[in-house]
Write a protein that holds these residues in place. Structure first.
Motif, short mmCIF file in Angstrom:
data_model
loop_
_atom_site.label_atom_id
_atom_site.label_comp_id
_atom_site.label_asym_id
_atom_site.label_seq_id
_atom_site.Cartn_x
_atom_site.Cartn_y
_atom_site.Cartn_z
N ASP A 279 18.76 15.94 -33.04
CA ASP A 279 18.36 14.77 -32.26
C ASP A 279 17.11 14.08 -32.81
N ASP A 280 16.15 14.90 -33.23
CA ASP A 280 14.91 14.32 -33.77
C ASP A 280 15.19 13.44 -34.97
N LYS A 281 16.10 13.91 -35.77
CA LYS A 281 16.36 13.20 -37.01
C LYS A 281 17.28 12.00 -36.82
N PHE A 282 18.27 12.13 -35.96
CA PHE A 282 19.33 11.13 -35.94
C PHE A 282 19.39 10.22 -34.72
N TRP A 283 18.76 10.59 -33.60
CA TRP A 283 18.89 9.72 -32.43
C TRP A 283 18.01 8.49 -32.59
N ASN A 284 18.55 7.33 -32.23
CA ASN A 284 17.71 6.14 -32.22
C ASN A 284 17.76 5.50 -30.84
N GLU A 285 16.65 5.56 -30.16
CA GLU A 285 16.60 5.15 -28.76
C GLU A 285 16.89 3.65 -28.60
N GLU A 286 16.34 2.87 -29.52
CA GLU A 286 16.54 1.42 -29.40
C GLU A 286 18.00 1.01 -29.54
N LEU A 287 18.69 1.62 -30.50
CA LEU A 287 20.10 1.31 -30.70
C LEU A 287 20.98 2.01 -29.67
N GLY A 288 20.47 3.09 -29.11
CA GLY A 288 21.26 3.83 -28.12
C GLY A 288 22.40 4.59 -28.75
N LEU A 289 22.25 4.94 -30.01
CA LEU A 289 23.28 5.66 -30.76
C LEU A 289 22.59 6.57 -31.77
N TYR A 290 23.39 7.46 -32.35
CA TYR A 290 22.89 8.26 -33.47
C TYR A 290 23.05 7.47 -34.76
N VAL A 291 22.15 7.69 -35.70
CA VAL A 291 22.21 6.99 -36.99
C VAL A 291 21.98 8.00 -38.13
N ASN A 326 28.50 5.53 -24.03
CA ASN A 326 29.64 5.04 -23.27
C ASN A 326 29.49 3.54 -22.96
N ASN A 327 28.26 3.13 -22.64
CA ASN A 327 28.02 1.70 -22.36
C ASN A 327 28.35 0.83 -23.57
N TYR A 328 28.02 1.36 -24.73
CA TYR A 328 28.31 0.62 -25.97
C TYR A 328 29.81 0.32 -26.06
N LEU A 329 30.61 1.32 -25.75
CA LEU A 329 32.07 1.15 -25.84
C LEU A 329 32.59 0.23 -24.73
N LYS A 334 34.86 -5.09 -22.88
CA LYS A 334 34.71 -6.29 -22.05
C LYS A 334 34.66 -7.55 -22.89
N ARG A 335 34.18 -7.41 -24.11
CA ARG A 335 34.06 -8.59 -24.97
C ARG A 335 35.31 -8.87 -25.81
N GLY A 336 36.39 -8.18 -25.51
CA GLY A 336 37.64 -8.52 -26.18
C GLY A 336 37.91 -7.80 -27.49
N TYR A 337 37.32 -6.62 -27.63
CA TYR A 337 37.62 -5.81 -28.83
C TYR A 337 38.47 -4.62 -28.44
N TYR A 338 39.40 -4.27 -29.31
CA TYR A 338 40.03 -2.97 -29.17
C TYR A 338 39.01 -1.94 -29.61
N LEU A 339 39.13 -0.74 -29.07
CA LEU A 339 38.22 0.36 -29.46
C LEU A 339 38.87 1.20 -30.54
N CYS A 340 38.03 1.60 -31.48
CA CYS A 340 36.63 1.24 -31.59
C CYS A 340 36.37 0.73 -33.00
N PRO A 341 35.83 -0.48 -33.12
CA PRO A 341 35.51 -1.01 -34.45
C PRO A 341 34.61 -0.03 -35.21
N ASN A 374 34.93 15.16 -23.10
CA ASN A 374 33.91 16.21 -22.92
C ASN A 374 32.88 15.80 -21.88
N TYR A 375 32.56 14.52 -21.87
CA TYR A 375 31.50 14.03 -20.97
C TYR A 375 32.08 13.38 -19.71
N GLU A 376 33.37 13.56 -19.52
CA GLU A 376 34.08 13.01 -18.36
C GLU A 376 34.03 11.50 -18.23
N TYR A 377 33.97 10.85 -19.37
CA TYR A 377 34.16 9.40 -19.35
C TYR A 377 35.65 9.14 -19.53
#
Ligand code: GLC
Length: 435
Positions: A279-291, A326-329, A334-341, A374-377
């Motif tokens: 997490d320290d290395k890969f999580w990016n809070e601003e993007l809300g995703l791992y990088v 999950n919000n990202y997806l 909602k914006r008209g994309y199939y998942l997941c680009p 796994n996360y019940e989404y």
């Protein structure tokens, strides 16, 4: 569900002597992570095929544990570049003479694949024996990653070639790749084959290709020894997706070991180290995703892309982090994309038709589906599954797909190669009765 028999037919057509090719013209050999996903798919209806495929993959394992990304079972095929003679795996004395192979690897999928197979076939003694026998080879592969590819002993291994990531030309790698200066004469002349077989605007550019060849030559120069490559390679990336898949597979091996009474102490140590730094290395809070992380230039790769969601599959994120993912997806739907680009649709680097720069990839949907569950989404998981079904239904079993619903309306086929093995396999897996 209506295409199950077609999916099996495609895999049968792509079956060679003990393994499947991803698609017959474009990729006429055995690819590592394709092979894993296909073996998982065939395990739902023909366990022999599945075990044979895995066995065949491990027939190409190097003495140092490396599992190559391609095994060139046939030396007569000439529709692919770089072929076995260009890779020259024999520079490494632990590389088998037959099958010949590439000198790089791909995502470590076999741990979790074996676990899924074992669970579904627990009562089959032959399967239990198979898993027991192959277990040390998978461990040996993981050991290779920790021993040769983790110079700072962080429990997070690096890649030195974008093809190792499985996401060959993702814009993720652009910045690091563009910084590479190719010295005069450093690459021999070569002839691409892919652009003769697929649409040029769906394939990587020439500029990118030269750099792929340059990194390949660098690997060869060091006899594919990861410790030496780490010292020189201008491309040195810790890929968050590959490390998440390794963690997922470690976990699977630990569980398999306890079920089959095998030793997992070494794997537990690796796992602890990997998880403590992930997490320290890969999580990016601003993007809300791992990088990903560029180890050569010491910085995170600041892009939103499909690999950033894969930690869900490995149960890595905390609940608040998973909620952001999950919000990202949900937002994309909602914006008209199939998942997941495969790449950030709002980035200027997004290209909806070009390979890993935007299109949807079937096996990614499989991992995402499992991760969201796994996360019940559950609702998002169903969208991920239904979207792939819809695309396959309308456009066929292609290698990758357009993500914009408005554009898909006017299309009659997918992108890249047709009758694609892991597309068929992902379909079988997502639509099997017990999950
Ligand atoms: C491309 C993909 C890679 C895949 C291979 C064979 O190189 O980027 O992920 O394994 O094709 O299908």
């Amino acid at each position: 569900m209506k295409h199950i028999s077609q999916a099996k037919e495609i895999i049968k057509e792509n079956w060679r002597d003990g393994f499947t090719v991803p698609t017959s013209m474009l990729y006429p050999f055995q690819w590592m992570w394709d092979s894993g996903f296909v073996a998982l798919g065939t395990s739902t209806y023909d366990i022999k095929m599945s075990l044979t495929e895995i066995d065949k993959m491990f027939s190409g394992q190097w003495k140092n544990g490396m599992l190559p990304h391609i095994l060139f079972h046939s030396e007569k095929e000439n529709t692919y570049f770089p072929n076995f003679d260009f890779w020259e795996s024999s520079v490494n004395e632990g590389a088998p003479n037959s099958p010949k192979s590439s000198g790089i690897t791909q995502p470590a999928v076999f741990g979790f694949i074996l676990q899924e197979i074992l669970r579904a076939h627990w009562k089959n003694e032959e399967v239990r024996k198979f898993v027991k026998d192959i277990f040390p080879k998978v461990v040996n592969y993981h050991r290779f990653l920790y021993d040769y590819r983790d110079p700072h002993k962080e429990g997070l291994f690096y890649i030195y070639h974008p093809w190792e990531s499985g996401r060959d030309n993702s814009p993720l790698w652009d910045e690091s790749m563009n910084k590479i200066e190719i010295p005069d004469g450093a690459i021999p002349s070569y002839q691409r084959r892919d652009t003769a077989l697929a649409n040029t605007n769906e394939r990587p550019t020439q500029n990118q290709y030269d750099r792929y060849v340059y990194l390949l030559e660098l690997g060869k120069k060091y006899k594919y020894d990861g410790r030496q490559i780490a010292e020189e390679s201008p491309f040195l990336i810790q890929d968050n997706m590959m490390n998440a898949i390794l963690i997922k597979s470690n976990q699977s091996l630990i569980e398999i070991a306890s079920e089959l009474d095998l030793d997992a102490s070494e794997i537990k140590e690796w796992q602890e180290l990997s998880l403590s730094n992930y997490d320290d290395k890969f999580w990016n809070e601003e993007l809300g995703l791992y990088v990903g992380y560029d180890l050569r230039h010491n910085k995170q790769l600041l892009h939103k892309e499909i690999g950033g969601l894969v930690p869900l599959f490995a149960n890595i994120p905390s609940k608040p982090k998973a909620a952001k993912m999950n919000n990202y997806l949900q937002d994309l739907t909602k914006r008209g994309y199939y998942l997941c680009p495969s790449f950030d649709v709002d980035s200027p680097l997004f290209e909806s038709q070009r390979y890993w720069r935007g299109p949807i990839w079937p096996q990614m949907n499989y991992m995402l589906y499992k991760g969201l569950k796994n996360y019940e989404y559950l609702e998002t998981a169903e969208i991920v599954k239904d979207d792939l079904n819809t695309l396959i239904d309308k456009l066929g079993f292609y290698e990758y797909f357009e993500s914009q619903k408005e554009i898909v309306k006017h299309l009659s086929k997918g992108y890249g190669g047709g009758n694609f093995s892991w597309t068929a396999s992902s379909y079988l897996l997502l639509n099997r009765k017990t999950k």
